[in-house]
Design a protein around this motif. Structure first.
Motif: not given
Length: 216
Positions: A44-49
């Motif tokens: 999920x952190x990929x979307x945030x980044x």
């Protein structure tokens, strides 16, 4: 000011990643978050980044023959991107000694306990079972042994009688979000030196190296 190009390695939601990205947005912060790498395509952190405008990359560990092959590819990509500092933020893979040594004193990690107590997983449940009065988190330089390495910053959280692993974890996580950006700031600014596996902070008093969180 020449900002240090920093890569963050994640495997999941990357809440500590978010705190680092937010801190690095300050004009006077000495590091810039140049790359976020995940070993899981669905992190999920990929979307945030991406939403924060940070370049992302997926290196799916399942596509590599072994850890050595994965780490060699990771190292090559970090060097292609001219990365200066690597931050582990919920990166759920053990790195080979070869990679760790190539990034010695330039790779840091945050761990949810007051190391050297409770390395590994389930730190909050183990802390409650042990009956400790204080728990907390640690930012440290990475070494080949899991959750070891010279300690940069720690934050202690009082343990309450009615704490559960989840309630304790939530309070510790808030402290992680404070000390991880602070540690990156110190490293990128060139204020950390390691001697005999102990960290000295230029211009800091001992009281600044260990922070005690308020009872919340």
């Amino acid at each position: 000011m020449q900002k240090k190009r920093t890569a963050i390695l994640i495997s999941g939601r990357g809440s500590n990643m978010s705190s680092l990205i937010k801190a690095a947005q300050a004009p006077d912060f000495p590091a810039e978050i140049s790359l976020v790498v995940s070993n899981r395509p669905d992190a999920a952190g990929l979307t945030v980044a991406k939403a924060a405008g940070v370049r992302t990359m997926v290196l799916n560990h399942r596509e590599f023959a072994d850890r050595i092959a994965f780490d060699a590819s990771l190292d090559a990509h970090l060097r292609i991107e001219s990365i200066d500092i690597v931050c582990l933020a919920g990166f759920m893979r053990l790195l080979t000694p070869w990679l760790v040594e190539r990034w010695r004193n330039r790779m840091i990690n945050v761990h949810p306990s007051l190391l050297p107590s409770f390395p590994g997983l389930d730190t909050h449940g183990r802390a409650l079972e042990a009956g400790v009065r204080f728990h907390g988190c640690t930012v440290h330089f990475v070494r080949p042994e899991m959750d070891s390495g010279p300690i940069i910053l720690q934050s202690a959280v009082p343990v309450q009688l009615d704490d559960t692993p989840d309630s304790l974890a939530a309070r510790v996580l808030r402290q992680e979000h404070i000390i991880y950006p602070s540690a990156l700031n110190l490293l990128a600014a060139g204020r950390l030196t390691v001697e005999d596996e102990r960290v000295a902070i230029e211009g800091a008093r001992m009281s600044a190296e260990v922070m005690v969180a308020p009872r919340v």
